[in-house]
Design an enzyme around this catalytic site. Structure first.
Site, PDB file in Angstrom:
ATOM      1  N   SER A 100       0.727   3.818  -3.074  1.00 23.77           N
ATOM      2  CA  SER A 100       0.145   5.149  -2.818  1.00 23.77           C
ATOM      3  C   SER A 100       1.079   6.242  -3.334  1.00 23.77           C
ATOM      4  O   SER A 100       0.640   7.293  -3.795  1.00 23.77           O
ATOM      5  CB  SER A 100      -0.117   5.343  -1.318  1.00 23.77           C
ATOM      6  OG  SER A 100       1.095   5.550  -0.617  1.00 23.77           O
ATOM      7  N   PRO A 159       0.807  -1.234   0.000  1.00 27.18           N
ATOM      8  CA  PRO A 159       0.000   0.000   0.000  1.00 27.18           C
ATOM      9  C   PRO A 159       0.839   1.283   0.000  1.00 27.18           C
ATOM     10  O   PRO A 159       0.528   2.228  -0.724  1.00 27.18           O
ATOM     11  CB  PRO A 159      -0.833  -0.126   1.280  1.00 27.18           C
ATOM     12  CG  PRO A 159      -0.942  -1.598   1.499  1.00 27.18           C
ATOM     13  CD  PRO A 159       0.357  -2.192   1.030  1.00 27.18           C
ATOM     14  N   TYR A 160       1.924   1.337   0.798  1.00 32.26           N
ATOM     15  CA  TYR A 160       2.723   2.573   0.810  1.00 32.26           C
ATOM     16  C   TYR A 160       3.293   2.865  -0.578  1.00 32.26           C
ATOM     17  O   TYR A 160       3.110   3.956  -1.118  1.00 32.26           O
ATOM     18  CB  TYR A 160       3.878   2.487   1.831  1.00 32.26           C
ATOM     19  CG  TYR A 160       4.878   3.612   1.648  1.00 32.26           C
ATOM     20  CD1 TYR A 160       4.517   4.932   1.902  1.00 32.26           C
ATOM     21  CD2 TYR A 160       6.171   3.363   1.169  1.00 32.26           C
ATOM     22  CE1 TYR A 160       5.420   5.985   1.703  1.00 32.26           C
ATOM     23  CE2 TYR A 160       7.069   4.397   0.968  1.00 32.26           C
ATOM     24  CZ  TYR A 160       6.697   5.704   1.232  1.00 32.26           C
ATOM     25  OH  TYR A 160       7.579   6.741   1.026  1.00 32.26           O
ATOM     26  N   SER A 161       3.986   1.861  -1.149  1.00 27.15           N
ATOM     27  CA  SER A 161       4.665   2.091  -2.431  1.00 27.15           C
ATOM     28  C   SER A 161       3.651   2.462  -3.509  1.00 27.15           C
ATOM     29  O   SER A 161       3.868   3.388  -4.294  1.00 27.15           O
ATOM     30  CB  SER A 161       5.444   0.840  -2.846  1.00 27.15           C
ATOM     31  OG  SER A 161       6.326   0.459  -1.809  1.00 27.15           O
TER      32      SER A 161
END
Ligand SMILES: NC(=O)c1ccc[n+]([C@@H]2O[C@H](COP(=O)([O-])OP(=O)(O)OC[C@H]3O[C@@H](n4cnc5c(N)ncnc54)[C@H](O)[C@@H]3O)[C@@H](O)[C@H]2O)c1
Length: 370
Positions: free
Chosen positions: A158, A154-156
């Site tokens: 986003s 999810p971080y990458s």
């Protein structure tokens, strides 16, 4: 850069975080009129508090997800340059809180750009994303700026989205063809590597984890000893962002692009190699490898920095040994409690600038000839 930033109104989102605090300190030293907009400091201890930055700038606690508030702040303070750093920046945390990560990193970016769109004073926007925005190929060749966006976790992803939003805003609202006629905004995005430096206490990052263990004489447990990352000292990408800001302003629209600001290839090391260097410099410490990494994390991440070198004449100043040394020295002084860390941090900035002058890099040249 002093000539350039002196008196400029610069809005920094995420100014209470690790990189945001260093950037705010540097901008303040350059004489900029800094407006910070962020949530409260994300860690305790906190670099922002240690540097007493709340006394030096216009310090506003606010959420980038709060569209009304961020627009109000832009209208009130009329910034000319915007550095957008506010984010949920941790991969492992993003597995636990995907919604928060997407809301912050995607809608936070949209709200910041919308606020800029409604504020005529804004001329330069720099969106700080990450090397993790690229579609990961586990390749031994560094990613180039035009490689496709992606992101496994999810971080990458986003941050990949935040990049796509930047490019959509550049096409739709800040189009270079319409510059000066329909708008006055130049927009860039910047991708750094794994940033290290004093004053980071985030969870699940190698250096803060090391410091927590070493200062308590505990054995450090590492999950991915063979993961390869582009390590770099915090002032390296920040010098890139600051230099880019002045180039966008002075040389114009063609510099509104995506830029990688990573280390030299020789400084792209495995986690375990960095850890061994940290222990040597710290003078003591133990670690254990526990490869029970159930969450997917990229194994190999490298950045190609040819474009920034060729077109911006930017380049890294410290090698990986110097970067680790400066980082560990900062923590050692902090835990020794014998020195004012604001003065010490400013001194680290001065040492970095002096080395940049010695190396003759573009941003450190004194254009006035004084
Ligand atoms: N540290 C690294 O290695 C690294 C590498 C590449 C890119 N980046 C990027 O650089 C930026 C700064 O990272 P950092 O390491 O300083 O992280 P950090 O966690 O120390 O700082 C994050 C900042 O964002 C603020 N923030 C978080 N959610 C917010 C919200 N909803 N509204 C307003 N403010 C909010 C926090 O208060 C803090 O000021 C991030 O965009 C991150 O993705 C960091």
């Amino acid at each position: 850069m002093k000539e350039f930033y002196k008196g400029k109104k610069v809005l920094v989102t995420g100014h209470t975080g690790f990189k945001g605090s260093w950037l705010t300190l540097w901008l303040n030293e350059l004489g900029a009129d800094v407006i910070g907009y962020s949530l409260e400091t994300p860690t305790n201890p906190s670099l922002f508090k240690i540097l007493r930055l709340n006394k030096k700038i216009t310090h506003i606690i606010g959420d980038v997800r709060d569209e009304k508030k961020i627009k109000k702040i832009f209208k009130k303070y009329k910034p000319e340059i915007v550095f957008h750093l506010a984010a949920q920046p941790l991969v492992r945390y993003s597995y636990k809180y995907p919604r928060l990560t997407y809301e912050t990193n995607i809608m936070g970016t949209v709200n910041t750009f919308e606020a800029a769109r409604e504020t005529k004073s804004v001329k330069v926007i720099i969106n700080i994303t990450t090397d993790k925005c690229y579609k990961n190929k586990e390749s031994i060749v560094g990613y180039e700026e035009n490689d496709p966006m992606g992101g496994y976790d999810p971080y990458s992803s986003s941050k990949g989205c935040s990049e796509l939003i930047t490019s959509a805003y550049r096409n739709s609202f800040f189009n270079p063809k319409d510059f000066k006629e329909k708008h006055n905004v130049i927009i860039s995005s910047v991708r750094a590597g794994n940033v290290i430096g004093g004053g980071d206490w985030a969870e699940d990052r190698l250096i803060p984890d090391c410091i927590r263990a070493l200062t308590k004489n505990e054995t450090l447990i590492i999950r991915s000893p063979n993961a390869v990352r582009p390590w770099q000292y915090v002032l390296e990408p920040l010098s890139g962002y600051l230099h880019l800001g002045s180039v966008m302003w002075n040389k114009g629209i063609k510099y509104g692009q995506a830029w990688n600001f990573g280390p030299e290839n020789k400084d792209i090391l495995k986690v375990e190699e960095v850890l061994k260097k940290v222990i040597t410099i710290f003078g003591k410490g133990n670690y254990k490898v526990k490869e029970e990494n159930k969450l997917h994390e990229t194994k190999l991440l490298m950045l190609n920095i040819k474009k920034a070198k060729d077109l911006l004449k930017w380049r890294p100043i410290y090698n990986v040994n110097e970067s680790i040394k400066k980082t560990i020295e900062w923590y050692r002084n902090y835990y020794n409690n014998s020195i004012d860390m604001n003065d010490y941090s400013l001194n680290q900035i001065k040492q970095y600038i002096n080395k940049a002058i010695e190396k003759g890099v573009e941003w450190a040249k004194n254009k006035g000839g004084k």
